[in-house]
Design an enzyme around this catalytic site. Structure first.
Site, PDB file in Angstrom:
ATOM      1  N   SER A 140       4.059   3.704  -3.816  1.00  0.00           N
ATOM      2  CA  SER A 140       4.357   3.195  -2.478  1.00  0.00           C
ATOM      3  C   SER A 140       5.857   3.281  -2.265  1.00  0.00           C
ATOM      4  O   SER A 140       6.636   3.364  -3.230  1.00  0.00           O
ATOM      5  CB  SER A 140       3.896   1.736  -2.367  1.00  0.00           C
ATOM      6  OG  SER A 140       4.372   1.121  -1.184  1.00  0.00           O
ATOM      7  N   TYR A 153       3.020  -7.399  -5.371  1.00  0.00           N
ATOM      8  CA  TYR A 153       2.728  -6.015  -4.986  1.00  0.00           C
ATOM      9  C   TYR A 153       3.925  -5.114  -5.276  1.00  0.00           C
ATOM     10  O   TYR A 153       3.776  -4.032  -5.866  1.00  0.00           O
ATOM     11  CB  TYR A 153       2.358  -5.956  -3.511  1.00  0.00           C
ATOM     12  CG  TYR A 153       2.043  -4.560  -3.015  1.00  0.00           C
ATOM     13  CD1 TYR A 153       0.813  -3.971  -3.275  1.00  0.00           C
ATOM     14  CD2 TYR A 153       2.982  -3.825  -2.276  1.00  0.00           C
ATOM     15  CE1 TYR A 153       0.514  -2.690  -2.831  1.00  0.00           C
ATOM     16  CE2 TYR A 153       2.690  -2.557  -1.826  1.00  0.00           C
ATOM     17  CZ  TYR A 153       1.453  -1.988  -2.103  1.00  0.00           C
ATOM     18  OH  TYR A 153       1.168  -0.717  -1.663  1.00  0.00           O
ATOM     19  N   LYS A 157       3.981  -1.903  -7.855  1.00  0.00           N
ATOM     20  CA  LYS A 157       4.280  -0.528  -7.452  1.00  0.00           C
ATOM     21  C   LYS A 157       5.550  -0.015  -8.119  1.00  0.00           C
ATOM     22  O   LYS A 157       5.691   1.193  -8.366  1.00  0.00           O
ATOM     23  CB  LYS A 157       4.372  -0.429  -5.926  1.00  0.00           C
ATOM     24  CG  LYS A 157       3.037  -0.604  -5.231  1.00  0.00           C
ATOM     25  CD  LYS A 157       1.998   0.414  -5.720  1.00  0.00           C
ATOM     26  CE  LYS A 157       0.681   0.294  -4.995  1.00  0.00           C
ATOM     27  NZ  LYS A 157      -0.317   1.303  -5.458  1.00  0.00           N
TER      28      LYS A 157
END
Length: 256
Positions: A140, A153, A157
Protein backbone atom coordinates in the site's frame (compact mmCIF):
# COMPACT_ATOMS: atom_id res chain seq x y z
CA UNK A 1 1.06 -15.72 -19.11
CA UNK A 2 -0.66 -18.26 -21.35
CA UNK A 3 -1.45 -21.44 -19.37
CA UNK A 4 0.61 -20.36 -16.36
CA UNK A 5 -1.02 -21.06 -13.00
CA UNK A 6 -1.62 -18.23 -10.56
CA UNK A 7 -3.00 -18.36 -7.02
CA UNK A 8 -4.46 -15.09 -5.72
CA UNK A 9 -5.51 -14.79 -2.09
CA UNK A 10 -8.62 -12.77 -1.30
CA UNK A 11 -9.63 -12.69 -4.94
CA UNK A 12 -13.43 -12.65 -5.10
CA UNK A 13 -13.94 -8.89 -4.69
CA UNK A 14 -12.09 -5.59 -4.63
CA UNK A 15 -8.44 -5.41 -5.66
CA UNK A 16 -8.15 -9.21 -5.65
CA UNK A 17 -10.89 -9.57 -8.23
CA UNK A 18 -9.27 -6.86 -10.35
CA UNK A 19 -6.00 -8.81 -10.22
CA UNK A 20 -7.78 -12.03 -11.16
CA UNK A 21 -9.43 -10.35 -14.16
CA UNK A 22 -6.06 -9.10 -15.41
CA UNK A 23 -4.40 -12.51 -15.10
CA UNK A 24 -7.38 -14.22 -16.74
CA UNK A 25 -7.23 -11.78 -19.65
CA UNK A 26 -3.53 -12.61 -20.02
CA UNK A 27 -4.34 -16.32 -20.33
CA UNK A 28 -3.38 -17.60 -16.89
CA UNK A 29 -5.22 -20.37 -15.07
CA UNK A 30 -6.48 -19.19 -11.69
CA UNK A 31 -6.86 -20.42 -8.16
CA UNK A 32 -9.23 -18.06 -6.37
CA UNK A 33 -9.59 -17.75 -2.63
CA UNK A 34 -11.88 -16.29 -0.01
CA UNK A 35 -12.59 -17.00 3.64
CA UNK A 36 -16.20 -17.65 2.72
CA UNK A 37 -18.14 -19.09 -0.20
CA UNK A 38 -21.18 -16.92 -0.85
CA UNK A 39 -22.92 -15.06 -3.65
CA UNK A 40 -19.90 -12.80 -4.17
CA UNK A 41 -17.47 -15.70 -4.58
CA UNK A 42 -19.91 -17.55 -6.82
CA UNK A 43 -20.29 -14.46 -9.02
CA UNK A 44 -16.51 -14.09 -9.30
CA UNK A 45 -16.08 -17.76 -10.17
CA UNK A 46 -18.77 -17.53 -12.85
CA UNK A 47 -17.31 -14.34 -14.35
CA UNK A 48 -13.74 -15.61 -14.51
CA UNK A 49 -14.67 -19.12 -15.64
CA UNK A 50 -15.92 -17.53 -18.86
CA UNK A 51 -12.33 -16.40 -19.51
CA UNK A 52 -10.11 -19.19 -18.20
CA UNK A 53 -9.87 -22.29 -16.02
CA UNK A 54 -10.74 -21.48 -12.43
CA UNK A 55 -10.41 -23.38 -9.17
CA UNK A 56 -11.72 -22.01 -5.86
CA UNK A 57 -10.32 -22.78 -2.41
CA UNK A 58 -12.10 -21.59 0.71
CA UNK A 59 -9.53 -20.75 3.40
CA UNK A 60 -9.48 -18.30 6.29
CA UNK A 61 -5.88 -17.07 6.18
CA UNK A 62 -6.07 -15.51 9.64
CA UNK A 63 -6.00 -19.07 11.01
CA UNK A 64 -2.72 -20.88 11.53
CA UNK A 65 -1.94 -23.39 8.78
CA UNK A 66 -4.57 -22.13 6.35
CA UNK A 67 -2.15 -20.24 4.09
CA UNK A 68 -0.10 -23.39 3.67
CA UNK A 69 -3.22 -25.47 3.01
CA UNK A 70 -4.35 -23.02 0.32
CA UNK A 71 -1.01 -23.16 -1.50
CA UNK A 72 -0.92 -26.95 -1.30
CA UNK A 73 -4.44 -27.16 -2.75
CA UNK A 74 -3.54 -24.69 -5.51
CA UNK A 75 -0.40 -26.63 -6.39
CA UNK A 76 -2.25 -29.95 -6.37
CA UNK A 77 -4.91 -28.68 -8.78
CA UNK A 78 -2.52 -28.56 -11.75
CA UNK A 79 0.64 -30.11 -10.33
CA UNK A 80 2.52 -26.83 -10.54
CA UNK A 81 2.17 -23.21 -9.48
CA UNK A 82 3.92 -20.36 -11.26
CA UNK A 83 2.87 -17.30 -9.29
CA UNK A 84 1.50 -16.63 -5.82
CA UNK A 85 -0.21 -13.28 -5.30
CA UNK A 86 -0.55 -12.41 -1.61
CA UNK A 87 -3.47 -10.00 -1.65
CA UNK A 88 -5.94 -10.83 1.13
CA UNK A 89 -5.90 -8.06 3.70
CA UNK A 90 -7.92 -6.26 6.30
CA UNK A 91 -8.27 -2.79 7.73
CA UNK A 92 -9.74 -2.86 11.22
CA UNK A 93 -8.15 0.19 12.81
CA UNK A 94 -9.85 2.62 15.13
CA UNK A 95 -8.57 5.58 17.09
CA UNK A 96 -5.17 4.92 18.64
CA UNK A 97 -6.53 4.83 22.18
CA UNK A 98 -9.18 2.26 21.25
CA UNK A 99 -6.92 -0.11 19.29
CA UNK A 100 -7.08 -3.55 20.91
CA UNK A 101 -4.71 -6.50 20.93
CA UNK A 102 -7.28 -8.52 19.00
CA UNK A 103 -7.49 -5.88 16.25
CA UNK A 104 -3.70 -5.74 16.03
CA UNK A 105 -3.30 -9.53 15.99
CA UNK A 106 -5.98 -10.04 13.34
CA UNK A 107 -4.45 -7.33 11.13
CA UNK A 108 -0.97 -8.85 11.28
CA UNK A 109 -2.27 -12.42 10.97
CA UNK A 110 -3.81 -11.66 7.58
CA UNK A 111 -1.67 -8.81 6.25
CA UNK A 112 1.74 -10.21 7.22
CA UNK A 113 1.80 -13.72 8.69
CA UNK A 114 -0.33 -15.23 5.94
CA UNK A 115 1.91 -13.59 3.31
CA UNK A 116 5.04 -15.04 4.88
CA UNK A 117 3.81 -18.60 5.31
CA UNK A 118 2.00 -18.73 1.96
CA UNK A 119 5.29 -17.60 0.43
CA UNK A 120 7.17 -20.29 2.33
CA UNK A 121 4.71 -22.97 1.18
CA UNK A 122 4.98 -21.74 -2.41
CA UNK A 123 8.79 -21.75 -2.37
CA UNK A 124 8.85 -25.27 -0.92
CA UNK A 125 6.87 -26.51 -3.93
CA UNK A 126 8.92 -24.81 -6.67
CA UNK A 127 10.74 -27.56 -8.54
CA UNK A 128 14.50 -27.30 -9.00
CA UNK A 129 14.09 -27.05 -12.78
CA UNK A 130 11.10 -24.70 -12.69
CA UNK A 131 11.56 -21.32 -14.35
CA UNK A 132 9.62 -18.08 -14.00
CA UNK A 133 8.38 -18.66 -10.44
CA UNK A 134 7.40 -15.48 -8.63
CA UNK A 135 5.63 -14.09 -5.60
CA UNK A 136 3.78 -10.79 -5.61
CA UNK A 137 2.70 -9.13 -2.36
CA UNK A 138 0.10 -6.38 -2.23
CA UNK A 139 1.33 -3.55 -0.05
CA UNK A 140 0.00 0.00 0.00
CA UNK A 141 1.05 3.62 -0.13
CA UNK A 142 0.75 3.14 3.66
CA UNK A 143 3.93 1.08 3.33
CA UNK A 144 5.72 4.42 2.88
CA UNK A 145 3.50 7.13 4.38
CA UNK A 146 1.51 7.02 7.59
CA UNK A 147 -2.18 7.78 7.96
CA UNK A 148 -3.71 9.14 11.15
CA UNK A 149 -5.40 6.52 13.36
CA UNK A 150 -4.13 3.72 11.10
CA UNK A 151 -1.30 2.46 13.28
CA UNK A 152 -1.88 -1.30 13.00
CA UNK A 153 -2.61 -1.18 9.25
CA UNK A 154 0.32 1.15 8.52
CA UNK A 155 2.67 -1.05 10.53
CA UNK A 156 1.45 -4.17 8.72
CA UNK A 157 1.95 -2.63 5.28
CA UNK A 158 5.38 -1.37 6.29
CA UNK A 159 6.17 -4.97 7.21
CA UNK A 160 5.00 -6.12 3.77
CA UNK A 161 7.54 -3.80 2.12
CA UNK A 162 10.41 -5.35 4.09
CA UNK A 163 8.95 -8.85 3.66
CA UNK A 164 9.18 -8.37 -0.13
CA UNK A 165 12.81 -7.30 0.10
CA UNK A 166 13.83 -10.03 2.53
CA UNK A 167 12.09 -12.85 0.65
CA UNK A 168 13.55 -11.56 -2.63
CA UNK A 169 17.10 -11.73 -1.27
CA UNK A 170 16.48 -15.11 0.39
CA UNK A 171 14.83 -16.81 -2.59
CA UNK A 172 16.88 -15.33 -5.45
CA UNK A 173 19.33 -18.24 -5.51
CA UNK A 174 16.38 -20.58 -6.10
CA UNK A 175 15.21 -18.55 -9.10
CA UNK A 176 12.12 -17.19 -7.35
CA UNK A 177 11.47 -13.50 -7.82
CA UNK A 178 9.55 -11.55 -5.17
CA UNK A 179 8.01 -8.15 -5.79
CA UNK A 180 5.18 -6.01 -4.49
CA UNK A 181 2.55 -3.64 -5.74
CA UNK A 182 1.44 -0.72 -3.60
CA UNK A 183 -2.01 0.61 -4.46
CA UNK A 184 -3.08 4.04 -3.33
CA UNK A 185 -6.72 4.81 -2.65
CA UNK A 186 -8.90 2.26 -4.47
CA UNK A 187 -12.67 2.01 -4.63
CA UNK A 188 -13.36 -1.32 -2.87
CA UNK A 189 -15.80 -2.70 -0.27
CA UNK A 190 -13.28 -1.66 2.42
CA UNK A 191 -13.38 2.00 1.32
CA UNK A 192 -17.05 2.15 0.25
CA UNK A 193 -18.41 3.71 3.43
CA UNK A 194 -15.82 6.49 3.55
CA UNK A 195 -16.24 7.30 -0.14
CA UNK A 196 -20.03 7.46 0.15
CA UNK A 197 -19.65 11.05 1.33
CA UNK A 198 -19.47 13.33 -1.69
CA UNK A 199 -17.45 15.96 0.17
CA UNK A 200 -14.92 13.41 1.43
CA UNK A 201 -14.53 11.87 -2.03
CA UNK A 202 -13.98 15.24 -3.71
CA UNK A 203 -11.48 16.27 -1.05
CA UNK A 204 -9.51 13.08 -1.60
CA UNK A 205 -9.62 13.40 -5.38
CA UNK A 206 -8.16 16.92 -5.17
CA UNK A 207 -5.09 15.47 -3.44
CA UNK A 208 -4.44 12.83 -6.12
CA UNK A 209 -2.37 14.24 -9.02
CA UNK A 210 -4.24 12.15 -11.61
CA UNK A 211 -7.49 13.49 -10.18
CA UNK A 212 -9.43 10.33 -9.46
CA UNK A 213 -9.72 7.38 -7.12
CA UNK A 214 -8.46 4.11 -8.57
CA UNK A 215 -10.71 1.23 -9.56
CA UNK A 216 -9.65 -2.39 -8.90
CA UNK A 217 -9.05 -2.94 -12.61
CA UNK A 218 -6.37 -0.19 -12.54
CA UNK A 219 -4.14 -2.42 -10.42
CA UNK A 220 -3.98 -5.73 -12.29
CA UNK A 221 -1.73 -4.79 -15.20
CA UNK A 222 1.24 -4.10 -12.96
CA UNK A 223 0.88 -7.49 -11.26
CA UNK A 224 0.73 -9.30 -14.60
CA UNK A 225 3.86 -7.46 -15.71
CA UNK A 226 5.77 -8.40 -12.55
CA UNK A 227 4.79 -12.05 -12.96
CA UNK A 228 5.77 -12.13 -16.63
CA UNK A 229 9.06 -12.80 -18.40
CA UNK A 230 9.23 -9.07 -19.19
CA UNK A 231 10.13 -8.58 -15.50
CA UNK A 232 12.62 -11.46 -15.33
CA UNK A 233 15.38 -9.20 -13.92
CA UNK A 234 13.19 -7.42 -11.37
CA UNK A 235 13.06 -8.60 -7.77
CA UNK A 236 12.77 -6.98 -4.35
CA UNK A 237 10.80 -4.01 -5.68
CA UNK A 238 7.54 -2.37 -4.64
CA UNK A 239 5.72 -0.73 -7.54
CA UNK A 240 3.32 1.95 -6.31
CA UNK A 241 0.11 2.39 -8.29
CA UNK A 242 -1.28 5.49 -6.68
CA UNK A 243 -2.10 8.16 -9.25
CA UNK A 244 0.90 10.15 -8.00
CA UNK A 245 -0.02 10.31 -4.28
CA UNK A 246 3.48 9.54 -3.00
CA UNK A 247 5.10 11.89 -5.51
CA UNK A 248 2.99 14.83 -4.39
CA UNK A 249 4.39 17.41 -1.94
CA UNK A 250 2.08 19.69 -0.01
CA UNK A 251 1.14 22.80 -1.95
CA UNK A 252 1.64 26.33 -0.57
CA UNK A 253 -0.83 27.70 -3.09
CA UNK A 254 -4.45 28.57 -2.45
CA UNK A 255 -5.89 26.71 -5.43
CA UNK A 256 -7.49 23.30 -4.62
Amino acid sequence: MDRRTVCITGSTHGIGLGLARAFAAAGARLVLNSHRQDEHSEAAIAELSALTEVHFVKADLTRSGEAERLVEAAHSRWGTLDTLVNNAGTFADTTFGELTEDMFDRTFALNVRAYLFAGQAFANRVAADQTGASIICVGSTNSMAAERDSVAYDASKGAVLMLVKSMAVTLAARGIRVNGIGPGLVRTPLTANALASDSVRKSLERQIPLGRIAEPDDIGGAAVFLASDAARYITGQMLFIDGGILANQMSWGTEP
